[in-house]
Design an enzyme around this catalytic site. Structure first.
Site, mmCIF file in Angstrom:
data_model
loop_
_atom_site.group_PDB
_atom_site.id
_atom_site.type_symbol
_atom_site.label_atom_id
_atom_site.label_comp_id
_atom_site.label_asym_id
_atom_site.label_seq_id
_atom_site.Cartn_x
_atom_site.Cartn_y
_atom_site.Cartn_z
ATOM 1 N N ARG A 292 0.855 -1.194 0.000
ATOM 2 C CA ARG A 292 0.000 0.000 0.000
ATOM 3 C C ARG A 292 0.884 1.234 0.000
ATOM 4 O O ARG A 292 2.098 1.137 0.072
ATOM 5 C CB ARG A 292 -0.845 -0.002 1.275
ATOM 6 C CG ARG A 292 0.070 -0.155 2.495
ATOM 7 C CD ARG A 292 -0.590 0.176 3.782
ATOM 8 N NE ARG A 292 0.219 -0.255 4.908
ATOM 9 C CZ ARG A 292 1.205 0.427 5.461
ATOM 10 N NH1 ARG A 292 1.541 1.602 4.968
ATOM 11 N NH2 ARG A 292 1.881 -0.038 6.504
ATOM 12 N N VAL A 295 2.809 5.899 5.031
ATOM 13 C CA VAL A 295 2.670 7.202 5.682
ATOM 14 C C VAL A 295 3.776 8.151 5.193
ATOM 15 O O VAL A 295 3.541 9.312 4.889
ATOM 16 C CB VAL A 295 2.769 7.049 7.223
ATOM 17 C CG1 VAL A 295 2.747 8.412 7.908
ATOM 18 C CG2 VAL A 295 1.657 6.163 7.751
#
Lengths: 450, 70
Positions: A292, A295
Site C-alpha cells: 500500500r 505514511v
C-alpha cells in the site's frame, strides 16, 4: 483513467489522495464516521457519505457498507490509503467481485504478504535475504523456546498477522521469552484476530531502511530509492528521511534490486514498500512488505519529483509504468516528522480539542494534515495529526529547515510530540546520521509516567 | 473511599480487578484503550475494590469514575 474514485480512509491521507485526484480531474467520494462529520476530507471531496459510528469496526472497517457506497456513488475504483482496509485481502476480493477496481495489488498478493510467516518463505524463494529465524507458526511457549535455542538469543517474538509493533517482544533469554509468549499471543489474537507467533533473531542496533517500488500490471517494476525510518517509538516511526545517511551506492543498488526481484516474484502491481533491517556491516534482511501507500511516502516524492498517488491511480487504471530505472532521479534530501497528539515524555495519547493550530509555510516545507483549529482529536483513531516535511539540497539544510519550521508550529489544547521531534533533529547523533532503531531509548529520557 | 478515574477518553480494554479484591497503591486496575494504545490506570491508594462502574468495551470520557476503592 477513472472518472470517480472513492477514498476509504480518513485524516491526512484522505486529504492527500483527494488532492492528486483533483489534479487529474477525477471526482472524489469520501466516507466518514459520526466522529468525522466536520473533517476536512469530507468537505474537500465532491461527495461524502456517512458510514457509521466512530469506532473503526462500525465505520471505516465496514467492508459491505463501503462497497454499497461505492456502488451508489458509481465510483469505479477505491483507494484504501494506509492502515484500515488497505491490507485487507477480503476487502480487495469484495472489490474484485463487484467490478470495482481496488487501488492496490490482487487480494491473494495482499494475503501472502500479510502473513509475515508466508512472506518470509516467499522472499526466501525469491532470493531475498531474510532475518535468521523460523518460517513456521509456534503454538506454545515450549515450541518458541525450542526454536529460540536453535537461533540463539536475543530473539524477537513476532505476530504473523502483526503490524505497528503490536505483539512484538524482544526476549534476551528463555525466561523472558516464556514470560512474553502468552501475552503477545493474546494481544495479537485480539488486535488482528490471529494469534500466530514466530521468532526471528534480534538484530542488534539495526537500521530500518525501506525501498519504495512502483510496479505495473505488465511486469515492469522500478525502485524509487530508499527511506531511512529508524527513529521509532513503540516500534512506530517518528522521523523518516530520504536518502538514508548510512547507505553507500552499492548497498543502495543491491537493496533496490532485491526489492524489485521480490515484487516480480509475487506478481506485484501497485506502489509498494519492502522494509529491510540493515545491520552495522550493511547486511540487509527482508522485514516485511507493505502492499500500500506508506505514511512516509512524501520524502520519496520530494527527492524524485514523482507523485506516488498519481502513479498508483495510473497503474490501477491499467496504464504501463511511465518510468524505467534510469529515469528515476534523486535530488537533494527530504525529512519528515510525524506530529502525534501525545505526551512527549510518556508517549501516551492526548485526545482533546485543538484550540489553536497554525503551521509554517514555505517553499521548502510540505505540511500534510486534516486537522484545523477547533478540530477534535478523538480517541477512536491513530494519534498522528500531521506530517511536516522539509527539503534541502543536502541533509544538514533539510534538518535546519525542518527545525525552523517546527519552532513556528503551533498546536494548542492538546499535547504533541513536537518537543521530542525538536530534540531528535538537534541531537548530535542524529545530525551525524547515527540513526538506529534504539535511538530514542538511548538518547531520549522520558519523564516517568504518572 | 478513593476513586479511580479515566486519565483520558477511550474504551475499557481490560478490567484487572473484581469487586472484593484487595489492591495496592500503584497497582494497575484497568487498561484503557485510546488511539490504538493500551493505557494502564493504577489505584492511587491501597484498599478493597467496592464498585466497578464499567465493563470491558465501554467508552469513557476523561474524568469518568471507573472503580471505587475503600
Amino acid at each position: 483513467m477513472f472518472s470517480k474514485v472513492l477514498i476509504a480512509n480518513r485524516g491526512e491521507i484522505a486529504v492527500r489522495i483527494i488532492r492528486t485526484c483533483q489534479k487529474l480531474g477525477i471526482r472524489t467520494v469520501a466516507v466518514y464516521s459520526e466522529a468525522d462529520a466536520d473533517s476536512l476530507h469530507v468537505s474537500l471531496a465532491d461527495e461524502a457519505y456517512l458510514i457509521g459510528k466512530p469506532r473503526v469496526a462500525e465505520s471505516y472497517l465496514n467492508i459491505e457498507k463501503i462497497i454499497e457506497v461505492a456502488k451508489t456513488a458509481k465510483a469505479e475504483a477505491i483507494h484504501p490509503g494506509y492502515g484500515l482496509l488497505s491490507e485487507n485481502p477480503a476487502f480487495a476480493r469484495r472489490c474484485e467481485e463487484e467490478g470495482i477496481v481496488f487501488i492496490g495489488p490482487k487480494a491473494d498478493v495482499i494475503a501472502a504478504m500479510g502473513s509475515k510467516i508466508e512472506a518470509r518463505r516467499t522472499m526466501e524463494q525469491a532470493g531475498v535475504p531474510i532475518v535468521p529465524g523460523v518460517s513456521f507458526a509456534l503454538d506454545s511457549a515450549d515450541e518458541a523456546a525450542k526454536a529460540a535455542a536453535s537461533i540463539g538469543y536475543p530473539v524477537m517474538l513476532k505476530a504473523s498477522a502483526g503490524g505497528g509493533g503490536i505483539g512484538m517482544h524482544i526476549a534476551r533469554d528463555e525466561a523472558e521469552l516464556r514470560q512474553a509468549f502468552e501475552g503477545s499471543q493474546k494481544r495479537a489474537a485480539s488486535f488482528f484476530g490471529d494469534g500466530t507467533m514466530y521468532i526471528e533473531k534480534y538484530i542488534d542496533r539495526p537500521r530500518h531502511i525501506e525501498i519504495q517500488l512502483l510496479a505495473d500490471s505488465y511486469g515492469n517494476c522500478v525502485y524509487l530509492w530508499e527511506r531511512e525510518c529508524s527513529i521509532q517509538r513503540r516500534h512506530q516511526k517518528v522521523v523518516e528521511e530520504a536518502p538514508s545517511p548510512f547507505l553507500d551506492e552499492e548497498t543502495r543498488r543491491k537493496m533496490g534490486e532485491a526489492a524489485v526481484r521480490a515484487a516480480r516474484h509475487i506478481g506485484y502491481a501497485n506502489a509498494g514498500t519492502i522494509e529491510f533491517l540493515v545491520d552495522e556491516q550493511k547486511n540487509f534482511y527482508f522485514l516485511e512488505m507493505n502492499t500500500r501507500l506508506q505514511v512516509e511516502h512524501p520524502v520519496t516524492e520530494e527527492i524524485t519529483g514523482i507523485d506516488i498517488v498519481e502513479e498508483q491511480l495510473r497503474i490501477a487504471a491499467g496504464e504501463p509504468l511511465r518510468y524505467q530505472q534510469e529515469d528515476i532521479r534523486r535530488d537533494g534530501h527530504a525529512i519528515e516528522v510525524r506530529i502525534y497528539a501525545e505526551d512527549p515524555n510518556t508517549f501516551y495519547p492526548s485526545p482533546g480539542r485543538i484550540t489553536a493550530f497554525s503551521a509554517p509555510q514555505g517553499e521548502w516545507i510540505r505540511h500534510e494534515t486534516a486537522v484545523q483549529s477547533g478540530a477534535a482529536v478523538t480517541p477512536f483513531y491513530d494519534p498522528m495529526i500531521a506530517k511536516l516535511i522539509a527539503k534541502g539540497p543536502d541533509r544538514q539544510t533539510a534538518i535546519e529547515r525542518l527545525l525552523e519550521a517546527l519552532r513556528h508550529y503551533r498546536v494548542e489544547g492538546i499535547k504533541t510530540n513536537i518537543p521530542l521531534l525538536e530534540a531528535v533533529l538537534s541531537h548530535p547523533a542524529f545530525q551525524a546520521g547515527d540513526t538506529t532503531t534504539d535511538f530514542l531509548s538511548k538518547h531520549w529520557k522520558p519523564a516517568k509516567a504518572k | 473511599m478513593t476513586q479511580v478515574t479515566a486519565t483520558m477518553a477511550g474504551s475499557i480494554w481490560k478490567l484487572l480487578v473484581a469487586v472484593g479484591d484487595h489492591v495496592e497503591e500503584g497497582q494497575d486496575v484497568i487498561i484503557l484503550e485510546s488511539m490504538k494504545m493500551e493505557i494502564p490506570i493504577a489505584a492511587e491508594a491501597s484498599g478493597v475494590v467496592k464498585h466497578i462502574h464499567v465493563q470491558e468495551g465501554d467508552f469513557v470520557n476523561e474524568g469518568d469514575v471507573l472503580v471505587e476503592i475503600e
